[in-house]
Design a protein around this motif. Sequence first.
Motif, PDB file in Angstrom:
ATOM      1  N   GLY A   1       0.756  -1.170   0.086  1.00 52.14           N
ATOM      2  CA  GLY A   1      -0.073  -0.045  -0.084  1.00 52.14           C
ATOM      3  C   GLY A   1       0.867   1.130  -0.037  1.00 52.14           C
ATOM      4  O   GLY A   1       2.042   1.163   0.372  1.00 52.14           O
ATOM      5  N   GLY A   2       0.361   2.285  -0.457  1.00 53.85           N
ATOM      6  CA  GLY A   2       0.939   3.800  -0.575  1.00 53.85           C
ATOM      7  C   GLY A   2       2.260   3.706  -1.403  1.00 53.85           C
ATOM      8  O   GLY A   2       2.408   3.072  -2.337  1.00 53.85           O
ATOM      9  N   TYR A   3       3.306   4.517  -0.917  1.00 53.36           N
ATOM     10  CA  TYR A   3       4.376   4.814  -1.759  1.00 53.36           C
ATOM     11  C   TYR A   3       5.388   3.742  -1.658  1.00 53.36           C
ATOM     12  O   TYR A   3       5.997   3.633  -0.377  1.00 53.36           O
ATOM     13  N   THR A   4       6.060   3.065  -2.406  1.00 52.12           N
ATOM     14  CA  THR A   4       6.898   1.949  -2.381  1.00 52.12           C
ATOM     15  C   THR A   4       8.269   2.022  -2.995  1.00 52.12           C
ATOM     16  O   THR A   4       9.003   1.206  -2.946  1.00 52.12           O
ATOM     17  N   GLY A   5       8.215   3.384  -3.679  1.00 53.87           N
ATOM     18  CA  GLY A   5       9.530   3.691  -4.457  1.00 53.87           C
ATOM     19  C   GLY A   5      10.773   3.963  -3.630  1.00 53.87           C
ATOM     20  O   GLY A   5      10.471   3.989  -2.335  1.00 53.87           O
ATOM     21  N   GLU A   6      11.714   4.739  -4.242  1.00 54.49           N
ATOM     22  CA  GLU A   6      12.837   5.046  -3.623  1.00 54.49           C
ATOM     23  C   GLU A   6      12.408   6.550  -2.909  1.00 54.49           C
ATOM     24  O   GLU A   6      11.497   7.311  -3.445  1.00 54.49           O
ATOM     25  N   GLY A   7      13.357   6.783  -1.848  1.00 54.66           N
ATOM     26  CA  GLY A   7      13.026   8.086  -1.484  1.00 54.66           C
ATOM     27  C   GLY A   7      11.929   8.103  -0.461  1.00 54.66           C
ATOM     28  O   GLY A   7      11.383   7.216   0.102  1.00 54.66           O
ATOM     29  N   SER A   8      11.437   9.513   0.031  1.00 53.13           N
ATOM     30  CA  SER A   8      10.374   9.549   0.873  1.00 53.13           C
ATOM     31  C   SER A   8       9.232  10.309   0.358  1.00 53.13           C
ATOM     32  O   SER A   8       9.440  11.512   0.069  1.00 53.13           O
ATOM     33  N   LYS A   9       8.083   9.888   0.134  1.00 54.85           N
ATOM     34  CA  LYS A   9       6.959  10.561  -0.527  1.00 54.85           C
ATOM     35  C   LYS A   9       5.880  10.743   0.742  1.00 54.85           C
ATOM     36  O   LYS A   9       5.448   9.652   1.380  1.00 54.85           O
ATOM     37  N   THR A  10       5.506  11.867   1.140  1.00 54.46           N
ATOM     38  CA  THR A  10       4.703  12.077   1.807  1.00 54.46           C
ATOM     39  C   THR A  10       3.260  11.862   1.618  1.00 54.46           C
ATOM     40  O   THR A  10       2.438  12.916   0.937  1.00 54.46           O
ATOM     41  N   VAL A  11       2.477  10.975   1.910  1.00 60.40           N
ATOM     42  CA  VAL A  11       1.110  10.647   1.536  1.00 60.40           C
ATOM     43  C   VAL A  11       0.463   9.651   2.175  1.00 60.40           C
ATOM     44  O   VAL A  11       0.827   8.942   3.219  1.00 60.40           O
TER      45      VAL A  11
END
Lengths: 453, 453
Positions: free
Chosen positions: A306-316
Amino acid sequence: MIMEIKKYITENEPRMLEELFSLIRIPSISAKPEHHDDMLACARRWAQLLLEAGADEAFVMPSAGNPIVFGQKTVDPKAKTVLVYAHYDVMPAEPLELWKSQPFEPEIRDGHIWARGADDDKGQSFIQVKAFEYLVKNNLLNTNVKFIFEGEEEIGSPSLEGFCREHKELLKADVILVSDTSMLGADLPSLTTGLRGLAYWEIEVTGPNRDLHSGHFGGAVANPINVLCQMISQVVDADGRITVPGFYDDVEEVPQAERDMIAHIPFDEEKYKKAIDVKALFGEKGYSTLERNSCRPSFDVCGIWGGYTGEGSKTVLPSKATAKVSCRLVPHQDHHKISQLFADYILSIAPDTVKVKVTPMHGGQGYVCPITLPAYQAAEKGFEKAFGKKPLAVRRGGSIPIISTFEQVLGIKTVLMGFGLESNAIHSPNENIPLDIFRRGIEAVVEFYMNYK
Amino acid sequence: MIMEIKKYITENEPRMLEELFSLIRIPSISAKPEHHDDMLACARRWAQLLLEAGADEAFVMPSAGNPIVFGQKTVDPKAKTVLVYAHYDVMPAEPLELWKSQPFEPEIRDGHIWARGADDDKGQSFIQVKAFEYLVKNNLLNTNVKFIFEGEEEIGSPSLEGFCREHKELLKADVILVSDTSMLGADLPSLTTGLRGLAYWEIEVTGPNRDLHSGHFGGAVANPINVLCQMISQVVDADGRITVPGFYDDVEEVPQAERDMIAHIPFDEEKYKKAIDVKALFGEKGYSTLERNSCRPSFDVCGIWGGYTGEGSKTVLPSKATAKVSCRLVPHQDHHKISQLFADYILSIAPDTVKVKVTPMHGGQGYVCPITLPAYQAAEKGFEKAFGKKPLAVRRGGSIPIISTFEQVLGIKTVLMGFGLESNAIHSPNENIPLDIFRRGIEAVVEFYMNYK
C-alpha cells in the motif's frame, strides 16, 4: 534387488536427468496468467514421458482450469491399483536476484539439481515415474498403476475436485501415492501421516477515495495502512493464540502419545534457528516448535502492500492497503467454517473510518493417514530399504488440500511418500534436490511396489 | 490609495500579463533533468523583470543546484529591509490529458489564468514583484527590498540552506515575505501563522534469512510482516495519541484563543467527508478536525510492502517487511529529537525474533509566526484593505521546511502572505489563478509596505 536398481539408475541417469530437465525448462507457473501456454506444454511433455516410461496410454485432459495429465498401465484387472498423484505446476521464482543459477535452466552443482521445481513437484513426481519405468522394463510390476498430474496445485487445485467428481470411475484405485512432502532429514527418514489444512484471504482496506497530502489531512483522516496493521495485529495475541472467536472449537488436542513421540524426534533448536538466522522463535504458548509447525494452527501475513513503495520519501496518506493472509489449520478444522469465522471477525473489528473487504482465496482440509494401512506399511518398508532406517511417522505443517478432497470424493486414502528435505528450499530461491535423494527415492518407490500386495 | 492602485493595475495589466506569461512559457520543471536549460532561462527572465520593475540590481547566482535569482533596491541604508522569497520552478504537468488548455501556454478563460505555475509560484511571486513596481514607480517605497527566487522548491530546496549559510550578509533583512500559501477562501481571507514540521523514517524488519514455506514454518517462526504490523499498531493508541515516550514533551497546547478562532472557521465536516468519500473521521481525542490537521502532530504510514504481492495466493512466510512512515510535527517539536525518540521506541518494542532497522529519511522543523510581529500586522492590514475583511490567523498542516531553515540560519521570521485558493489546483492539472485574486494580491502587498515601518 537394491543393487540392480542402483545399476539401472547409474546406466540410465544421463537420459533420466535430460528428461527431468526438459520438464523443468517449461516455466509452468500456475499463479501467472501469462504462462497459460506453458501449462499445456508441460502437460504434453509429461504425457509423452509417461508413455516412454511404460504406460499403456496417457492423455492430456481438459479441466475447468489447467489441463490434467492422466496415464495408466493395467497388468491385471484383478490386481490392486495404485493411483499416483502429482502436480506439474510450480511456484513463481521471485525474487529472481537471489538465485545463484537461472530458476528455469537446471544446473547440477555440488551433487544437487538446482531449479524451480527440482523438488516441488517435478523432481519428486519424476522419482515416481522412474521407479514405475524400472518395474515395467524389468517385468516386476504386479499392480495396476494410474497417474493423475494436475497443473493447479500451487494455486489451491481449484479444478481438481470437479475433475474427480466427473471421473470417479477413471480414478478408481485402492490407494493414492504422493511424493510431494518432505522427510525430517536425509539420515532421519520419515513418512508424513498428517497434514495441516489451509485457509487464505485477501483483505483490502480503502480509506479516502484518492491519495491525500499527509500534511493537509494527516491526523484528521484514518490511514488505511495504519488501520490494516491495527487489524492484523489483533489476530494473534501475546501468547501466540489466534483470537478469532470459535477458531479453536474443532481443534483436537494433540494426544499425549504423539507429543511423547514428537519429543523424541532428534531436533536441534539452535541449529534450526541458525539455519534461518533468527535469534529467537515465536509460537503458541505451551507447545514445542515441532508441535507448533505441525499439529497446531497458525496465522501468517503472506504479503502486504500500500502507498508509496519507491525510492526516497513521499509524504502521502494513501487511499488503499491490501494484505494476503493465511491460516494453517489442523485436522477436523473445517476450512469453510474457519474462512467465514475469520471474515466475520475482521469485519467486526474494522473501524467505520474505512471500507474493508475480505475475499476468501482458497482453502483445504487437513488430513490424517492411519499407520495400519497396508500401503503405509509397504511405504515404510520401501524407506527402510532405501535409507537403512525405519521411517518415523510424523505430522507435517504443510497442506495438500487435495489429499482430503480425494478421501471425501473418491473415498481413497493417500500415502505420502515424500522425499523432500528442508534444505531443498521449495517455494524459495535456489530450490534444489540432492542427486543422492533422487536415486534413493527411486529405490524406495520400487520397494513400495514390491511390498504392496 | 486603493483606487490609485486599481487604476495602475488596469492601465498596465496587458503588459503585466504578457510579462507573467513569458515566465510561465518557460517549463522550469525542477524534477526533470531534461529541463536543465529551462531553469537558467527562467532565472534570467526573472532577473530582467526585477530590473524592469525597479530593482537597482539583479543577478543570476550559482548554487549547488539550479541557479538562484537575487535582486535588490536600497532606498535608505537605515530603513527596514524586506526579503521576498519565492521559487521559479514548477511541478511536472502530468497527467497532460486532463488539462483543458496547454500547461505551458497560459490562457485566460472565465476570468482565470490557466497554466502550470499560474499560482504556484510564478503567479504569486509575480504579485509581489508588481506591488514592488507600483511602489517604486510612484515613489512610495520606504523600505529596502531584496528578492531571492530559488529553482528547487518543488524538489525539497536541497541547495538553498547552503546558499543561505554562504550569503548571510547579502540576505540580511528584518523580515521575509513569502507568497506561496493559500487562504481559506476568496471571501474568507486568512494568513498562515503556523506550519507543521516533518520526520520521516523507513522501518525494515527482517525475520528468517529467506522466504519460508508457511506450512513448514508457520506457527513456529515469527513472521516479519506480522511483527511490523504489530509494531506500527502500537505507535498510535485508541485515542489517537502517539505513544512514543517523550513525543509530546515539547508540544505546546493550542491556546484557547486560537481554538476559539478555529471553532469559528466555517467548516462543513459532512462535505469534507463526502469529498474524500469516508464515513467517519479519526484523530486525536479532544481535538476538532481542523485542530487535528493543523495544530496537532500526526503519524502516517506512507507506504508498506513485503512478501507476495502478485496475483492469486502464494503461501509464504516472508523474510522481510518494510514501511515508510512519517510524523507531522508541530512548532517546538525538534525533528532531530523526535527522529531519535521514534527510532529508540521502535527498537524498544521490537521482539528478539526479528532484526529491526530504523532509517531516518528526512525532516523539517515546524514554524510559528507570532501575530504580534509588526510585519504580520502590516500584512493583516494589507489583506483587510484588499479583501474587505480582517484575515483569520490560521495554522496549516503542511510543511515548508525552508521557512524554519531561514529562521535558524538567517535568524529572520517569515510572514506568509499567500493568496492561493484550494480551487487553484496547484500540483494538479488545470492549475489557475483568478484575475481578481491577482489584482487584490497586488493591492494587499502594496498596503503591506505602506503599513510596515
